[in-house]
Structures are given as structure tokens and as C-alpha cells.
Design an enzyme around this catalytic site. Structure first.
Site, PDB file in Angstrom:
ATOM      1  N   GLY D  16      33.537  42.068  37.314  1.00  0.00           N
ATOM      2  CA  GLY D  16      32.544  42.102  38.387  1.00  0.00           C
ATOM      3  C   GLY D  16      31.549  43.233  38.158  1.00  0.00           C
ATOM      4  O   GLY D  16      31.920  44.289  37.668  1.00  0.00           O
ATOM      5  N   ARG D  77      33.322  36.865  33.564  1.00  0.00           N
ATOM      6  CA  ARG D  77      34.753  36.816  33.270  1.00  0.00           C
ATOM      7  C   ARG D  77      34.901  35.746  32.186  1.00  0.00           C
ATOM      8  O   ARG D  77      34.300  34.680  32.274  1.00  0.00           O
ATOM      9  CB  ARG D  77      35.560  36.451  34.507  1.00  0.00           C
ATOM     10  CG  ARG D  77      35.367  37.493  35.607  1.00  0.00           C
ATOM     11  CD  ARG D  77      36.212  37.271  36.840  1.00  0.00           C
ATOM     12  NE  ARG D  77      35.593  37.962  37.982  1.00  0.00           N
ATOM     13  CZ  ARG D  77      35.872  39.235  38.303  1.00  0.00           C
ATOM     14  NH1 ARG D  77      36.752  39.915  37.633  1.00  0.00           N
ATOM     15  NH2 ARG D  77      35.271  39.797  39.346  1.00  0.00           N
ATOM     16  N   ASP D 108      40.309  46.958  35.520  1.00  0.00           N
ATOM     17  CA  ASP D 108      41.540  46.947  34.735  1.00  0.00           C
ATOM     18  C   ASP D 108      41.790  45.629  34.001  1.00  0.00           C
ATOM     19  O   ASP D 108      42.402  45.626  32.933  1.00  0.00           O
ATOM     20  CB  ASP D 108      42.755  47.416  35.542  1.00  0.00           C
ATOM     21  CG  ASP D 108      42.836  46.767  36.899  1.00  0.00           C
ATOM     22  OD1 ASP D 108      42.175  45.736  37.095  1.00  0.00           O
ATOM     23  OD2 ASP D 108      43.591  47.276  37.744  1.00  0.00           O
ATOM     24  N   THR D 131      33.834  49.657  38.826  1.00  0.00           N
ATOM     25  CA  THR D 131      34.220  48.677  39.849  1.00  0.00           C
ATOM     26  C   THR D 131      34.061  49.332  41.205  1.00  0.00           C
ATOM     27  O   THR D 131      34.313  50.527  41.345  1.00  0.00           O
ATOM     28  CB  THR D 131      35.670  48.194  39.688  1.00  0.00           C
ATOM     29  OG1 THR D 131      36.076  47.544  40.899  1.00  0.00           O
ATOM     30  CG2 THR D 131      36.626  49.350  39.458  1.00  0.00           C
ATOM     31  N   ASP D 133      35.885  48.875  43.719  1.00  0.00           N
ATOM     32  CA  ASP D 133      37.134  48.887  44.498  1.00  0.00           C
ATOM     33  C   ASP D 133      37.909  50.201  44.442  1.00  0.00           C
ATOM     34  O   ASP D 133      38.815  50.420  45.243  1.00  0.00           O
ATOM     35  CB  ASP D 133      38.043  47.746  44.047  1.00  0.00           C
ATOM     36  CG  ASP D 133      37.490  46.387  44.438  1.00  0.00           C
ATOM     37  OD1 ASP D 133      36.724  46.330  45.419  1.00  0.00           O
ATOM     38  OD2 ASP D 133      37.820  45.388  43.781  1.00  0.00           O
ATOM     39  N   ASP D 135      40.222  51.138  42.560  1.00  0.00           N
ATOM     40  CA  ASP D 135      41.663  50.912  42.460  1.00  0.00           C
ATOM     41  C   ASP D 135      42.197  51.174  41.058  1.00  0.00           C
ATOM     42  O   ASP D 135      43.222  50.626  40.670  1.00  0.00           O
ATOM     43  CB  ASP D 135      41.989  49.477  42.894  1.00  0.00           C
ATOM     44  CG  ASP D 135      41.226  48.444  42.083  1.00  0.00           C
ATOM     45  OD1 ASP D 135      40.344  48.832  41.290  1.00  0.00           O
ATOM     46  OD2 ASP D 135      41.519  47.250  42.238  1.00  0.00           O
ATOM     47  N   ARG D 177      40.381  43.805  47.779  1.00  0.00           N
ATOM     48  CA  ARG D 177      41.428  42.780  47.816  1.00  0.00           C
ATOM     49  C   ARG D 177      42.813  43.414  47.751  1.00  0.00           C
ATOM     50  O   ARG D 177      43.736  43.015  48.440  1.00  0.00           O
ATOM     51  CB  ARG D 177      41.220  41.809  46.659  1.00  0.00           C
ATOM     52  CG  ARG D 177      41.903  40.465  46.833  1.00  0.00           C
ATOM     53  CD  ARG D 177      41.489  39.494  45.745  1.00  0.00           C
ATOM     54  NE  ARG D 177      40.056  39.211  45.789  1.00  0.00           N
ATOM     55  CZ  ARG D 177      39.497  38.358  46.647  1.00  0.00           C
ATOM     56  NH1 ARG D 177      40.237  37.702  47.519  1.00  0.00           N
ATOM     57  NH2 ARG D 177      38.200  38.160  46.633  1.00  0.00           N
TER      58      ARG D 177
END
Lengths: 328, 328, 328, 328
Positions: D16, D77, D108, D131, D133, D135, D177
Site C-alpha cells: 500500500g 501487490r 512487512d 506504511t 499503520d 505496525d 486492521r
């Protein structure tokens, strides 16, 4: 004073305003409410202590201010608080208002005032670093710094539109009288060809080298970011001097000025202010005083005023190195 | 030239850059494509005509530029184009590139150049008003003006945070060398206590009256917006003079400068630019020339260059009246 | 009622909130102060009339609100005001508060309420069009519309980053239940490949044609803007249907939702609101009632409620034509 | 491979998109230029390796992209890269292009691909965490996270205008998410009454307690921030369930969606990306591989892919505690 004795906390914003001060104030007030303490807001900086311009603050008093620039308590620099007589009046009003401890949201000048006040009158004081300049030791970032950085790069992004469209060179002065934090970080983030800060030496030679390097590399427009405290003289002199050396460049100057102090705080500044506001109340409750709350490596830490005032945050030399690599 | 003879249109951005020039350029290129005309972009303003810095533009050349400030063709002020010799070279390159007609995105200086060029060499030219100053007759708004207004009020909103927090008076200089449009509209929109523009007389008395009125009304902070072309001298002089008269005020000055020329265009500027870019191509196809495309009362209109250059947009006196009512 | 009889004006914000309502409110209050009228603010829309939730407003009550979204008076839709009993209570409170005339800042639903109220009880009412939808006859733009447009295009600009980076097709739903103004203008300004609005017919065929045309033209990413009132069903259905027809496209949907109603008003909305707020007070003073103040071709005009409520602003067909040309 | 053997570095953006990827790419390219290495850009993520969609990048290729969202290399992707055959083709193109080492800007999933590729074919790979996120283990912040946070709070600030004006409760779904970083920080920064994240348990009870507490405290409007990965089901179910329990609340839902991935990167993201881009090149030159560059406590650190992929950044529990205190 033992922690159990604190029943009422006074809170003041002092010195230059910074985005996020309201978020810090909100956090202080809400934390007081959470811990069942009373909270009183001192208006107009230390002046409000002297003139007894003090208001009770409840959790709803600070609704919908987390996103507002400036400070709803207002702020001022107060000469009278630097006199013994002034501080005496302040102490009397503190007693009158039954304020047991004081949280000061401001810069190191304000902390010096708080520190002296505590030494003289025994009122526990705790500092929260609120200033756009990021020049306070004991915290990775001061409240307002991240917002100022984003204000600066948004302004430079706009200026770059013109610089690129006209193949121009722009000298842009940003705040930072004693420290180059804003200039260095905003300069990297806006792709500056050179960055002039008080901490670097031999800058004029480096500037000319940077300009020549840019020319060789085929750059047609240039952004030069200059900290206001830059020792070579004002940004206008620098521009003139550069024009003399490189007459063919179309050179313009912009001084960003006071827009850097205002605006809605960024997320990082709101979270930082929220954490430090809570930490300040909890710090006082744990019996700390004459310390400043800060965040280092994502943890709340308390630094004695003595240290916070005397020591300096230092520029990360790696950033200077990076800036040079990226301006190729 | 009959409309059927136009096969290739040249397009140039000229003079100071303005947000929305790229959107206008995109519209010209896309409209050419729609009508199966070739489109050639002249780089660096009229200089590109003289140096033959000209590129073919297809619909994909202008992808993703509608939201970008500045101009991808770049722009410049070109002294050589003001000479007969310069224009002769330009004409030769126009012939070499088989350009049949010229669209000029710029201000009235650029239109004068286009007009003379058409008179000398018979190349049809059509103007699109791109300048932040809104000082061109024949269109309600120029491209870039709405964006500049929003840049100004966002900057003043930030400054107001500090003004309010410190009970300060700020003098803010905005662009508008010959016309007070930016100052008047941004002043109303940012709640200015007074607005100084070239079109008003007796301003210093009015300013002092406004300040006194504000004081009586209990205002603790003030924003004064000053157009750069203001006749009383620079904004710094005004501030000094005011400080002499009202020593108790804490007065600061900010010159907004070049940030006003850049930035992503607003929706209104993008739509305006899109409409005018299409209208310019269609105007040339219909045989119009030596005219400027504009929008008045939401309709596309074409104004002869003679008129557009000589006449002036005039300040709406109702706005001056409103500004005064609101500053109470 | 003769104009000289108006001593107190009530002002209410009603219906959905829109950016600029505060600026309009400020203008009403300041104009009242200028003309030495009292001004009373009715809170929570017509509900405040029924529950007597009414506050005195002076010029300082509206300081620093010109740049704030929402409405400090708050707003609501009020079912009780649609009953005779409700309106009777409202009238009693109006008498109790000595309100002689009423300014209603809102949309056509709110004007209908005002109109009926005036017919029943003889209280002069005057409307100010505040709604992001721009669907009110009698004004070129409603207050809040320009801000909503800019919020939408800023959001689509962000989405375009992802669309372009991933070669994706995005369906974006924007507000406009009955009218395609927001969709059409924001679609043009964000370079949409197609725009679906209630006013157009045969849209699904056109959409598919637009997609095929984009493909032929070498476009790798697409933005499709859809008005929420679009008759073909929700944006999710449209996306699904398109995916069935063009399985190779990577299609995403975003519903912009309530962010479109908020935010700091743009310069144009602040100026519009300021002008209409003053015009409303002056209109009542001149004896007008059951009319809406609006601005057409840069002049203040008053349109009877009967007309403003029944007639519709119509989409400019030229814009539909332009949108098609630019999406090539 | 010894460090002296690296002559050409390939760089790819994968997964992304995130704001700041362009700034990281620019830093990689400029650092290569500084160290006299060649740099090749792989387009469309790993797909470009397989289809040989690879371009030479020089320092001017990345001019004026530091402030742009998305990625100029585009991203995707790529299922084929997960097959042995796909990776074999990729390796052949790497050889053909004389790429000696690979920098992967992504999340990741992308690092797992790089790691496997290195194990199979011996091409040194180095990751840069891009990213929104946040995370990824091994860095305090991922590139794009700070920008996403600011996009979220600006959107919520707008929604709050409406929430406050109408006394409404808003459920706002934000991205995340698998991790609640965005929800937790943006929730604190926007003064949310409650924040629902995957990491917390018993949330529905807590939500109802928070609502009741807000009611008791006199709050009339509420913002509830919900992470998309929240286990209780979607934000719409939560809103419905809450409406059943508290029918008197006027509840609305907004899903912020893809606007969170785009936009101009903040200063912090640009500086982070710049530092990590340079560190990636220097890391490869020092002989590092199968590691990710990150910044922890303001220092560049390298974390083995094995660790970065398997471990998780964990939510700071202090922030959960703070959020609860502030929502009083």
C-alpha cells in the site's frame, strides 16, 4: 508539602504562545477533575497572579479547545514578576485562592520565574515545556514545535511553486533565535539547498559552495532556509551578499514571521500536550516539584528546573550531514 | 484568419505565476485534443518563443497537474520581447513550429505584449487572466485570486491566535500593488479592525478612529490589514507611527510575501481556469482574437485587449461599507 | 410593521449546519449593534423558540467566531415547530423576549417554517441561505457551499495519490441529495473521469463510455464522482456494476460523508456570510419580510420566500459540457 | 557481497502507498548520487522486477517530489512474486540491469518477499518501513503514520463542528486492521469520548460506561473513534447497538477510508523518510542485508527482517490510561 496536602492546583500559560498550550491546559484540568482536585486558571501569565486574575476551571471549561491554537488563558511576559514585590503580591493571591501548587506551561524563562518563586515561598511548581523553539533540555520535543515545523514547510511548499516556476532563489527566514531546530528540520523537509543555523560555522563559504554545487547539478531554483538567530546578520544581508557574488540569480526573501506561532496543533503536539498535562498533575501528586515534565524516548521523565534551564537541547549532527547529502 | 485554418495552438504562461495556471493550461491542452487541434507549449514565458523552447503537449502531458500551484511551463518576464528584434525572432519560431494562434495565460502586461505581437505579425492571440491581484477588467475574478485570498486568511487565522493570546495589535501586509482586492476581502474575512488600501483616502485618520473605536468596544487585540501598494508608506512605517500615537499597544508586523503566489488552487480557481481554458480554444476557433476570455455573472465573455488593459476592475464600495460595520 | 418599530432582532441558525453560519451570525449581531438594535440569539434552531432558550448577543459575544465551522447557537431540526401548538409557544416566547423580527440562517425547510410563522403571527422574518448544497433559488451561492467544495477536492486530491500510485479506479460519493452542484464542480476541479448527478440521464451508459474513452486515452487511474442523490442507486452498487462490466479494474469506494459539513469557512464563504448578515438586518430595517437575502452577480438581492422555496437553482449545462471535454 | 562490490542499487516501493514514500525514494536516489552509485527505480512494486519495468534514476529525477503523496514509482501487490517462477524472472531482470542490491520501501509483507528473494538468489535486500499503520517492529514510527494521524484529526475536527452544533454522537472508523495506533493517537488528539481498538478487551461495556460518564459530566456531543480491525464488528453495527441501548442519541457514522493513505507528508514524515533513505544506502554499503532501517529514540537502527516481520509494535498502555483520564 506531602502529596496528600494538595487540594487545588493553579495553572498558568506563560511567555510566547505555542500551539498545543490549550491541549496541555485541557489535560491539566481534566486530570485534576479525575483526581478530584480543584483547578484554577491564572490569566495573562504571571500577571494574573499579581492582579488576581484567576478563574475556577472545570472539565467543561476546556471543551473543544484541544484543536485551538493560542491559549484561552492568554499569556504575557511580566516584568513585575521579576521583582520581589511582584512575587510577594503573587504569593498573597495564591494564598487567597488556596492554590497549593502551580503548573507552568511555557519556556525556560517562565521556568526560571517559577523556580525562584518556589525557592522564596515554598509553593511547589512544575513545568510543562510549551514553545515552538524546541530549545528546552529534558524533552525530545517541546509542545508547539511539531506544529511550527509543519506551518513552515507548508509555507515553503507554496514558495517553491513560485521558485520553480520562475527559476528563482529564495532566502526564507524561520524562527529560532538561539537554536536551529526549526531551520534544520524544515530545511530538510522542504528540500532546501542550504540551511543556515547558529550552531554551524563558516556558513557563508558553505552557502556559496552549496549554490555552486546546485548549479553544477542542474538545479534551476533554490530554497535557502535561514534561522533568525543566524550570526551572519539578517536574511536580507545574506541575500544581498549572495546577489553581489552571483548577480545572475533572481533572488527573493521571505520572512515567515508570526504565522509560525499559531495554528491548530498537529496530532503529535496534541498527544504530547495531553500526556504532559496529565503527567504534571500526577507529578505534583507524587510530591515532585521544581521539575519539568518531558517525554524522552516515548517515556515521561521529570528534569529538575536547574538542569532544564541551564542545559541546552543540541542539534543532531546526523541531520546536518543528511541535509548536505540530500541537497545534491 | 478564418477559424478553419487553425490547426495548431501555442500556449504560454507569462508574468508572475498564479495558482490555477496549470489548470488553465490543462484545459487548453485537453480542449485542443477534443477539437483535434495540435497544442504546443512555450516554456519560460515569451522567452521560450525567442529561444524556441517549445514542446508538443498531448492530453497525458497535463495529467495530475490540475491541483498543482505554479506552472509546469514555467514563466518569466522577458525584456527582449519588448523589442522589435525579439518579437521578430519569436515570429520566426512561431512559423517554424507551425503555430497558428497563441493563448496567453497571464496578466495585463502579458496581454499588452500579445496585443502588439498580433498587430505586428498577424498571429491571432487570446488572453486568459491569470494573476492573484484580480486587477484585470473583463472578468469577475482572475485565476489565482481566490486561492491567494484563502492563503491570506489562513495565515491571518494563525496570527490571530497569537494576537488574541497576547492582546496584541498586528499589522499584516498583503499583496496588491495597484489594487486593494486582496486586502479588502481578506480583511473582511479575517475580522480586521481596519483595512488600508490604495483606493481609500484619509486612511491614517480612519485607522486611528478604528483603533479608538475598538478600544471603546472592549477589543483587546487587533488585526490591521494593509495592501502593499498602500500610499502612506510601508507597513513598518504605519506600525511605527501607530506606536507613537498609541504607545501602550504591543504592535507587531508581518509581511506575508510570496506565500500568497503559491499553493494548490482552490476549487473555484480550478473551475474558473478550466472554463477559461476551454473558452480560449473555442474563442480562437470561432475567429476571435486580441481578446481576453473572462467570466462575468457566471457567463463566459470576451473583452478586447484594448479594453482589458486600459480599464480597471473597481473595488466594490459596498464591501468597504460592510468592513466598517463589522469592525465594531 | 414599519421599520422604525424594530428595536430587537432575533436570530436563529436552523437545519443542517454549514461553514460560515457563524460568520453570518457575527454580521447580524454587529450590524444590529451598528444600528443600535438589540440582538437576541435563539439556541438550537426553532426548538429554542419553543423552550425559550434565548440569549442576548452583543458585539463581543461573536468575537473570534468568523473562522469557526458549525454554529455557536447550535442548530436542530424541530418537529414541534411544524405543529400549530409549537408555533404558538414560539410566538409567546418571542413576545416575552420583545423580539420584533426574526432572521433565519438555514435552508429552504427552515424558510418554509419562517414563512408560515410570519403568516400566522405577523412577525417579520428574513432568511439567509446557509447550506452546503447550493440548492436554493435567489442566490448564486449559499453559505457553506464553497467551503464544502474545497473540503471535497482536498479529500479527492489525497485519494488521487493512492489512485495514481496503484492504477486504481475510485468511486467517490459526495453530498447533494437533490442537486448535483457539489459533485459537478468538485468533479471538474478534481479532474474526474465522470461525474454522476441527479440532473443527468442515461448515466450508466455515459459512465461506461467515459471509462472506455479513458482507457483508449491511456489513463491508468480514474476518479468517478457521484452525488449522493444519484438515481441509479448507491455508489456501492455503481461500483459493483462497473466491476462486473470491467473485471480487470481495481475499484474502490469512498463515501466522504460528514466531513463535508464542517471545517473553517473559506474566504468566499466568510465574505458572503458577512454581506448577507448585514443585508438581513438592513432589509428588516427597510421593512422587508418573508424574503431571503442573496447575492446575484455580486449584488445583494431579496427574493420572496414563496419563490426561493419553490424554485430551484439549476445546474449550469456549460459545466457538464466542460467536464466532458476535460476528461479526455 | 562485500560492500565495495555494490555499484548499482535498485529501489522499489511496494504494498500500500504511504505519504513520505517519495521522500524516502528521493533520499535513496540522492544518497546513491552522493556515494557515486547508480540507482535504478523499479516500477509498480515487485511486478516491475518481473516485467523489467525499470528506469535509471538520477538526482534530478526526484526533484520536487519530497512533498508529494503517493509514489512516483507506483506500487502494487504482486501475486507472481510469491511464486518461484516469478522470483526467477525477477532475478534475471536484476542481473540484466546489473542491480547489485535492493532497497524495498514498504510494509512487512513486502519485507517477507524481499527476505525470501535474498535467501534464494543472494541479492542483498534492505527494508525501509513505509506504511501508515505503524505496525512494524524495529522503528518508533513508520513513514506515513504521522501524516495519516494528521489527516484523521483534521477530518474529525470538521466532524466535531457538526457534532457540537447538533449535539450528536459520531462513530468514526479509522484505518488500522491489525493495530490500534491510528485510532488511539487520533482519538486522544481529537478528544474522543471513547476509542475502540483491537488490543483492548471488554470494549462494549467500556463504551457504554464512557457514554454514561459523558452524560453525567454534561457532554452533549460525543466522538467515538473505532479502529477498522475492531473485533466487535463493523462501526455500523456498533452504532446500531448503541442506538438500541441509548435511543435518545442522534448517532451518525463516518468511515474515513482512503483519504488516510494520501496527502502531502508532514514534516516529521519527510525527515524520517529522508533519514531512512540515506541510512538504507549506507547500510547496504556497510555490508548489511536482510535488515530493515528504522529510527528508535532518534537513532538509526537496523533490525533483521526475521525480527521485524515476526514481532509487533505494541500499543503504549500509558496512552490508553491517558485517553480515559482525558475523556472526563
Amino acid at each position: 508539602m506531602a502529596k496528600s496536602d494538595i487540594k487545588t492546583i493553579g495553572v498558568v500559560t506563560s511567555g510566547g504562545d505555542a500551539p498545543g498550550m490549550n491541549a496541555a491546559l485541557r489535560a491539566v484540568v481534566r486530570a485534576c477533575s479525575y483526581y478530584k482536585l480543584r483547578c484554577k486558571g491564572i490569566r495573562l501569565g504571571y500577571e494574573g497572579l499579581i492582579t488576581n486574575n484567576i478563574v475556577e476551571l472545570g472539565p467543561r471549561s476546556v471543551s473543544n479547545i484541544i484543536n485551538r491554537g493560542g491559549t484561552i488563558l492568554k499569556t504575557a511576559r511580566c516584568a513585575e514578576f521579576r521583582t520581589e514585590e511582584g512575587r510577594k503580591k503573587a504569593y498573597e493571591n495564591i494564598k487567597k485562592n488556596e492554590i497549593d501548587a502551580l503548573i507552568v506551561i511555557g519556556g525556560d524563562g517562565s521556568f526560571t520565574g517559577a523556580h525562584n518563586f518556589e525557592k522564596e515561598f515554598g509553593i511547589p511548581t512544575l513545568g510543562v515545556p510549551g514553545t515552538i523553539d524546541n530549545d528546552i533540555f529534558g524533552t525530545d520535543n517541546t509542545i508547539g514545535y511539531d506544529t511550527a515545523l509543519n506551518t513552515v514547510i507548508n509555507a515553503i511548499d507554496k514558495i517553491r511553486d513560485t521558485a520553480t516556476s520562475h527559476n528563482r532563489m529564495f532566502f526564507i527566514e524561520v524562527m529560532g533565535r538561539d537554536a536551529g531546530f526549526i531551520a534544520l528540520n524544515s530545511g530538510i523537509a522542504s528540500g532546501a539547498q542550504d540551511i543556515l543555523i547558529p550552531e554551524k560555522k563558516d556558513e557563508i563559504e558553505e552557502l556559496f559552495e552549496a549554490i555552486q554545487r546546485g548549479e553544477k547539478a542542474g538545479k534551476l531554483s533554490n530554497i535557502i532556509v535561514v534561522a533568525e538567530g543566524e550570526e551572519l546578520g539578517g536574511v536580507y544581508d545574506l541575500a544581498k551578499f549572495t546577489k553581489m557574488k552571483y548577480p545572475k540569480y533572481d533572488i527573493r526573501v521571505t520572512v515567515l514571521g508570526h504565522i509560525q506561532r499559531g495554528g491548530e496543533p498537529t496530532c503529535a503536539d496534541r498527544v504530547l500536550a495531553s500526556r504532559l498535562g496529565v503527567a504534571a498533575v500526577e507529578g505534583l501528586m507524587e510530591g515532585r516539584s521544581s521539575v519539568m515534565a518531558g517525554i524522552r524516548s516515548n517515556n515521561v521523565v521529570f528534569t529538575p528546573f536547574d538542569e532544564a534551564i541551564v542545559k541546552q537541547n543540541v542539534i543532531n549532527n546526523e541531520l546536518i550531514r543528511i541535509a548536505d547529502i540530500l541537497a545534491r
